[in-house]
Design a protein around this motif. Structure first.
Motif, PDB file in Angstrom:
ATOM      1  N   VAL A 131       0.824  -1.212   0.000  1.00 16.18           N
ATOM      2  CA  VAL A 131       0.000   0.000   0.000  1.00 16.18           C
ATOM      3  C   VAL A 131       0.860   1.264   0.000  1.00 16.18           C
ATOM      4  N   HIS A 132       1.919   1.274   0.818  1.00  8.60           N
ATOM      5  CA  HIS A 132       2.690   2.494   1.054  1.00  8.60           C
ATOM      6  C   HIS A 132       4.072   2.502   0.415  1.00  8.60           C
ATOM      7  N   GLY A 133       4.476   1.392  -0.192  1.00  7.62           N
ATOM      8  CA  GLY A 133       5.826   1.294  -0.721  1.00  7.62           C
ATOM      9  C   GLY A 133       6.797   0.893   0.371  1.00  7.62           C
ATOM     10  N   PRO A 134       8.102   0.806   0.038  1.00 11.88           N
ATOM     11  CA  PRO A 134       9.098   0.420   1.040  1.00 11.88           C
ATOM     12  C   PRO A 134       9.044   1.334   2.259  1.00 11.88           C
ATOM     13  N   LEU A 135       9.176   0.729   3.438  1.00 12.37           N
ATOM     14  CA  LEU A 135       8.965   1.432   4.693  1.00 12.37           C
ATOM     15  C   LEU A 135      10.244   1.560   5.505  1.00 12.37           C
ATOM     16  N   SER A 136      10.341   2.642   6.263  1.00 14.56           N
ATOM     17  CA  SER A 136      11.316   2.704   7.336  1.00 14.56           C
ATOM     18  C   SER A 136      10.738   1.927   8.519  1.00 14.56           C
ATOM     19  N   VAL A 137      11.605   1.245   9.249  1.00 18.78           N
ATOM     20  CA  VAL A 137      11.173   0.455  10.396  1.00 18.78           C
ATOM     21  C   VAL A 137      11.809   1.020  11.664  1.00 18.78           C
ATOM     22  N   LYS A 164      15.900  -8.171   2.280  1.00 22.49           N
ATOM     23  CA  LYS A 164      16.234  -8.820   1.015  1.00 22.49           C
ATOM     24  C   LYS A 164      15.125  -8.642  -0.012  1.00 22.49           C
ATOM     25  N   GLU A 165      13.882  -8.556   0.448  1.00 22.00           N
ATOM     26  CA  GLU A 165      12.762  -8.344  -0.468  1.00 22.00           C
ATOM     27  C   GLU A 165      12.608  -6.881  -0.881  1.00 22.00           C
ATOM     28  N   GLY A 166      13.333  -6.002  -0.229  1.00 24.40           N
ATOM     29  CA  GLY A 166      13.268  -4.588  -0.584  1.00 24.40           C
ATOM     30  C   GLY A 166      12.040  -3.866  -0.082  1.00 24.40           C
ATOM     31  N   ILE A 167      11.377  -4.420   0.929  1.00 29.38           N
ATOM     32  CA  ILE A 167      10.160  -3.770   1.430  1.00 29.38           C
ATOM     33  C   ILE A 167      10.447  -2.858   2.613  1.00 29.38           C
ATOM     34  N   VAL A 168      11.710  -2.860   3.093  1.00 27.87           N
ATOM     35  CA  VAL A 168      12.118  -1.911   4.123  1.00 27.87           C
ATOM     36  C   VAL A 168      13.370  -1.184   3.647  1.00 27.87           C
ATOM     37  N   VAL A 169      13.555   0.019   4.152  1.00 30.27           N
ATOM     38  CA  VAL A 169      14.707   0.858   3.788  1.00 30.27           C
ATOM     39  C   VAL A 169      15.646   0.878   4.992  1.00 30.27           C
TER      40      VAL A 169
END
Length: 324
Positions: free
Chosen positions: A151-157, A186-191
């Motif tokens: 929904v939001h694109g890659p996220l900061s955690v 590895k999936e690129g969903i977090v920055v």
């Protein structure tokens, strides 16, 4: 509603007609939804849905975090009569918050659970509500991150934890609470370079570029400085907050699967969370409450407050967005 209503009203999780406001019913009785919010699967008009992810498969030592959501809901019954202390707004009155209940899954098919979580959380987001989840071991965060990233694109955690959870694991069939962030990176969903891990106090040979403020540094520089660092790292990037209750020292959260000494106090966590107001928080979770190892419920009480703070942080971000 007022204290007078407690004489004749009960089970607000089912009987209340509105989605906003406090709840006055006897703390020791009634259906224990999170903060006595209404249980519903119909999220029309709902701003935030709280849901339980009652799964544990790969805890290092103490099983039982599948019972966490139930214990957190029960502990939250103490917090329903007033606005969360110290905030300049009442998230329970200003926003429509519902308890979406728990995720259903086949306990004998653990390999299916990450996909189930992604679909479950994704279903909430698809109805236009934000999601705050109650775990469950830390593996549950992977499915939630996948749903939010769609929904939001890659996220900061922002991760409060004793462990980095970036241990290498490239076997897609494994479901492990200590590798969820490795997989997400590895999936690129977090920055990773715009993410931060707070309270870490175990070694990991590869941190994958995540910023780390370990427990020793938290104690040395103080939580005000920690929060400032988080703001500097994350900025206005869309972010997700995950709070492993073992971030707290075992003195403050004994009921967890992987206790490690030298952690944050509940006071430090409360102050640090409050100082994170202003971030663009899209969702969050609190995980790894293991009630069988805490007969007094201290850990569940802490987790209930953490989940409430996540709701408030979301609300503060929403208010800032509207007023900008």
């Amino acid at each position: 509603m007022s204290l007078e209503d407690a004489k004749k009203q009960i089970d607000h999780a089912f009987t209340r007609e509105d989605l906003k406001g406090p709840s006055f019913e006897n703390v020791f009785a009634g259906a224990t939804s999170f903060l006595r919010r209404k249980y519903t699967k119909d999220l029309r008009g709902v701003d935030v849905a709280v849901t339980g992810l009652p799964f544990d498969q790969a805890v290092t030592n103490r099983p039982g975090t599948r019972l966490g959501p139930r214990a957190i809901r029960e502990a939250s019954a103490l917090q329903t009569m007033d606005k969360p202390y110290g905030w300049d707004f009442d998230v329970l009155s200003e926003y429509a918050i519902a308890d979406y209940g728990d995720m259903a899954f086949d306990y004998a098919m653990p390999s299916e659970v990450p996909g189930r979580i992604e679909a479950h959380v994704g279903g909430i987001l698809a109805q236009g509500a934000a999601c705050v989840a109650l775990g469950g071991d830390h593996s549950v965060t992977l499915g939630a991150l996948r749903a939010h990233a769609k929904v939001h694109g890659p996220l900061s955690v922002i991760q409060f934890d004793a462990h980095t959870d970036t241990w290498a694991d490239d076997d897609a069939a494994r479901v492990d609470h200590g590798t969820f962030l490795y997989t997400a990176a590895k999936e690129g969903i977090v920055v990773s370079e715009r993410s931060v891990q707070i309270g870490i106090r175990t070694d990991n040979p590869d941190t994958l570029g995540f910023n780390i403020i370990d427990a020793r540094e938290v104690h040395e520089i103080g939580v005000e400085a920690v929060a400032q660092r988080v703001h500097e790292i994350v900025g206005r990037a869309p972010c997700y907050l995950t709070f492993d209750i073992d971030c707290l020292d075992p003195a403050y959260a004994p009921g967890t699967g992987t206790p490690v000494w030298g952690g944050m106090t509940s006071h430090q966590a409360a102050v640090c969370l409050r100082r994170l107001a202003g971030l663009d928080l899209k969702g969050g979770d609190v995980v790894e409450v293991s009630p069988p190892f805490d007969h007094a419920g201290i850990t569940a009480v802490a987790a209930a407050h953490v989940a409430t703070e996540i709701l408030c942080l979301w609300g503060a971000g929403r208010r800032a967005e509207v007023n900008s």
